[in-house]
Design a protein around this motif. Sequence first.
Motif, PDB file in Angstrom:
ATOM      1  N   GLU A 191       0.784  -0.986  -0.051  1.00 26.68           N
ATOM      2  CA  GLU A 191      -0.118  -0.097   0.006  1.00 26.68           C
ATOM      3  C   GLU A 191       0.818   1.266   0.132  1.00 26.68           C
ATOM      4  O   GLU A 191       1.745   1.555   0.852  1.00 26.68           O
ATOM      5  CB  GLU A 191      -0.742  -0.055   1.183  1.00 26.68           C
ATOM      6  CG  GLU A 191      -1.988   0.915   1.166  1.00 26.68           C
ATOM      7  CD  GLU A 191      -2.770   0.907   2.337  1.00 26.68           C
ATOM      8  OE1 GLU A 191      -3.400   2.099   2.640  1.00 26.68           O
ATOM      9  OE2 GLU A 191      -3.262  -0.287   2.711  1.00 26.68           O
ATOM     10  N   VAL A 192       0.902   1.888  -1.202  1.00 34.39           N
ATOM     11  CA  VAL A 192       1.684   3.194  -1.272  1.00 34.39           C
ATOM     12  C   VAL A 192       0.772   4.388  -0.828  1.00 34.39           C
ATOM     13  O   VAL A 192      -0.253   4.538  -1.398  1.00 34.39           O
ATOM     14  CB  VAL A 192       2.146   3.217  -2.807  1.00 34.39           C
ATOM     15  CG1 VAL A 192       2.943   4.608  -2.873  1.00 34.39           C
ATOM     16  CG2 VAL A 192       2.913   2.087  -3.127  1.00 34.39           C
ATOM     17  N   LYS A 193       1.461   5.059   0.162  1.00 34.88           N
ATOM     18  CA  LYS A 193       0.701   6.285   0.613  1.00 34.88           C
ATOM     19  C   LYS A 193       1.522   7.520   0.128  1.00 34.88           C
ATOM     20  O   LYS A 193       2.637   7.675   0.291  1.00 34.88           O
ATOM     21  CB  LYS A 193       0.905   6.328   2.131  1.00 34.88           C
ATOM     22  CG  LYS A 193      -0.171   5.154   2.771  1.00 34.88           C
ATOM     23  CD  LYS A 193      -0.925   5.942   4.022  1.00 34.88           C
ATOM     24  CE  LYS A 193      -1.683   4.813   4.381  1.00 34.88           C
ATOM     25  NZ  LYS A 193      -3.039   5.337   4.893  1.00 34.88           N
ATOM     26  N   LEU A 194       0.800   8.410  -0.649  1.00 36.08           N
ATOM     27  CA  LEU A 194       1.546   9.469  -1.084  1.00 36.08           C
ATOM     28  C   LEU A 194       1.817  10.396   0.050  1.00 36.08           C
ATOM     29  O   LEU A 194       1.020  10.366   1.173  1.00 36.08           O
ATOM     30  CB  LEU A 194       0.610  10.140  -2.133  1.00 36.08           C
ATOM     31  CG  LEU A 194       0.337   9.239  -3.424  1.00 36.08           C
ATOM     32  CD1 LEU A 194      -0.576   9.842  -4.416  1.00 36.08           C
ATOM     33  CD2 LEU A 194       1.631   9.204  -4.049  1.00 36.08           C
ATOM     34  N   PRO A 195       2.777  11.552  -0.040  1.00 38.79           N
ATOM     35  CA  PRO A 195       2.738  12.438   0.868  1.00 38.79           C
ATOM     36  C   PRO A 195       1.697  13.143   1.425  1.00 38.79           C
ATOM     37  O   PRO A 195       1.500  13.838   2.396  1.00 38.79           O
ATOM     38  CB  PRO A 195       3.909  13.306   0.395  1.00 38.79           C
ATOM     39  CG  PRO A 195       4.728  12.470  -0.651  1.00 38.79           C
ATOM     40  CD  PRO A 195       3.701  11.335  -1.285  1.00 38.79           C
ATOM     41  N   THR A 196       0.684  13.360   0.249  1.00 32.30           N
ATOM     42  CA  THR A 196      -0.413  14.380   0.571  1.00 32.30           C
ATOM     43  C   THR A 196      -1.442  13.454   1.184  1.00 32.30           C
ATOM     44  O   THR A 196      -2.608  14.004   1.673  1.00 32.30           O
ATOM     45  CB  THR A 196      -0.912  14.609  -0.670  1.00 32.30           C
ATOM     46  OG1 THR A 196      -1.279  13.824  -1.840  1.00 32.30           O
ATOM     47  CG2 THR A 196       0.008  15.716  -1.409  1.00 32.30           C
ATOM     48  N   GLN A 197      -1.533  12.225   1.618  1.00 29.53           N
ATOM     49  CA  GLN A 197      -2.139  11.211   2.212  1.00 29.53           C
ATOM     50  C   GLN A 197      -1.747  11.139   3.462  1.00 29.53           C
ATOM     51  O   GLN A 197      -0.684  11.131   3.947  1.00 29.53           O
ATOM     52  CB  GLN A 197      -2.445  10.084   1.584  1.00 29.53           C
ATOM     53  CG  GLN A 197      -3.016   9.973  -0.104  1.00 29.53           C
ATOM     54  CD  GLN A 197      -2.939   8.645  -0.613  1.00 29.53           C
ATOM     55  OE1 GLN A 197      -2.037   7.783  -0.349  1.00 29.53           O
ATOM     56  NE2 GLN A 197      -3.772   8.454  -1.551  1.00 29.53           N
ATOM     57  N   ARG A 198      -2.801  10.852   4.571  1.00 28.45           N
ATOM     58  CA  ARG A 198      -2.507  10.560   5.820  1.00 28.45           C
ATOM     59  C   ARG A 198      -2.673   9.229   6.282  1.00 28.45           C
ATOM     60  O   ARG A 198      -3.547   8.572   5.940  1.00 28.45           O
ATOM     61  CB  ARG A 198      -3.358  11.479   7.047  1.00 28.45           C
ATOM     62  CG  ARG A 198      -2.764  13.002   6.510  1.00 28.45           C
ATOM     63  CD  ARG A 198      -3.378  13.701   7.702  1.00 28.45           C
ATOM     64  NE  ARG A 198      -2.922  15.125   7.552  1.00 28.45           N
ATOM     65  CZ  ARG A 198      -3.136  15.928   8.513  1.00 28.45           C
ATOM     66  NH1 ARG A 198      -3.820  15.684   9.440  1.00 28.45           N
ATOM     67  NH2 ARG A 198      -2.629  17.406   8.493  1.00 28.45           N
TER      68      ARG A 198
END
Length: 158
Positions: free
Chosen positions: A151-158
Amino acid sequence: DAASIRRTLTMQAPEWRKARTALRLGKNRLTKAHKSLLRTVTTADTEVGTAWRLKEQFRDLYRKVAPSNAARYLRRWIDEAQSCGIVAFVQLARMIDKKSDAICAAIELGISNALIEGINSKIRLINARGYGHHSAASLKAMIYLNLGGIEVKLPTQR
């Protein structure tokens, strides 16, 4: 004869498309309109009615029949399909008869290749979506990324 029976059923193209859809659907997914249309078609053409009934009975083998009764149910289905007079079903019954032990074992053991087939479909989609890949390594990386549980979380996601 069957040809004269078929001629009595006249439908416009949109009705035939709906009838074809109804014939392809499983018994459990038919709406009232589908059921009515199906009744009309299968009454007017007994061969279509027999084919639809055999299709549904075969589906029931996997969905409704207890695994302990699978061999007996399948034997009855094969016998009925072989004696129905529809060439395609006679050939299908012969083919299924040859594989009946394996089919019954799969039902009794609850084994299916559905998961693998689903993964293969996803891999083909990944490859098509990438318009081909530069190398096998890049395709492999995309497969792992999409199907590997990462699961890749982008820097803009929390």
